[in-house]
Design an enzyme around this catalytic site. Sequence first.
Site, PDB file in Angstrom:
ATOM      1  N   HIS A 144       0.618   1.308 -14.021  1.00 33.76           N
ATOM      2  CA  HIS A 144       0.579   2.552 -14.802  1.00 33.76           C
ATOM      3  C   HIS A 144       1.885   3.312 -14.704  1.00 33.76           C
ATOM      4  CE1 HIS A 144       0.155   5.332 -11.344  1.00 33.76           C
ATOM      5  NE2 HIS A 144      -0.644   4.424 -10.808  1.00 33.76           N
TER       6      HIS A 144
ATOM      7  N   CYS B 210      -1.554   0.978  -6.433  1.00 32.43           N
ATOM      8  CA  CYS B 210      -1.245   0.536  -7.791  1.00 32.43           C
ATOM      9  C   CYS B 210       0.225   0.129  -7.904  1.00 32.43           C
ATOM     10  CB  CYS B 210      -1.516   1.670  -8.786  1.00 32.43           C
ATOM     11  SG  CYS B 210      -3.278   2.021  -9.020  1.00 32.43           S
TER      12      CYS B 210
END
Length: 176
Positions: A121, A137
């Site tokens: 992301h 992440c």
Amino acid sequence: MPYALEQADILIDLAQQTLYLPKHNKFYVISSGKNGIGEQENTGKTPRGWHRIAQKIGDDAPKNSVFIARQATGEIYDQDLAQQFPERDWILSRILWLDGLQAGFNQGDGCDTFKRYIYIHGTPETEPMGIPMSHGCIRMKNDEVIELFELISEQALVYISEHALDESMIKSERSV
């Protein structure tokens, strides 16, 4: 290994903090988990191994769109918003949600990448790239995650390596 490296649409090198798209010959500098590398849930670590892009979220969202629980909030990230919510883990612009493909390793009870909500992301431009700083992440610059989102389809294969992936390793895999 369930797949050969040549099959990967995305190769993520945690040692060098890079993401490589072999079919497009593109490299990006990323930021992975500040708690290190590992598959166990609730650790904030970045999982290794074979994954696929399970869902792409944020198509046509404006750059710097804020996402919470994979939903656009309608907010656009800026310094004022950052000061309002200093503890927020900013997920911006696009989300590529990863799903582990190796049962008992990155898929299943206690280690499931998908259930851990591990994404590729966007992140604020003020966040450093090239050093592990995320909650597990793969963080990217917003322009770059938007470009990646356009180039990669759902179900694309992703390989995340804790070891440096150099050109010779990838080529040697091709000859297997």
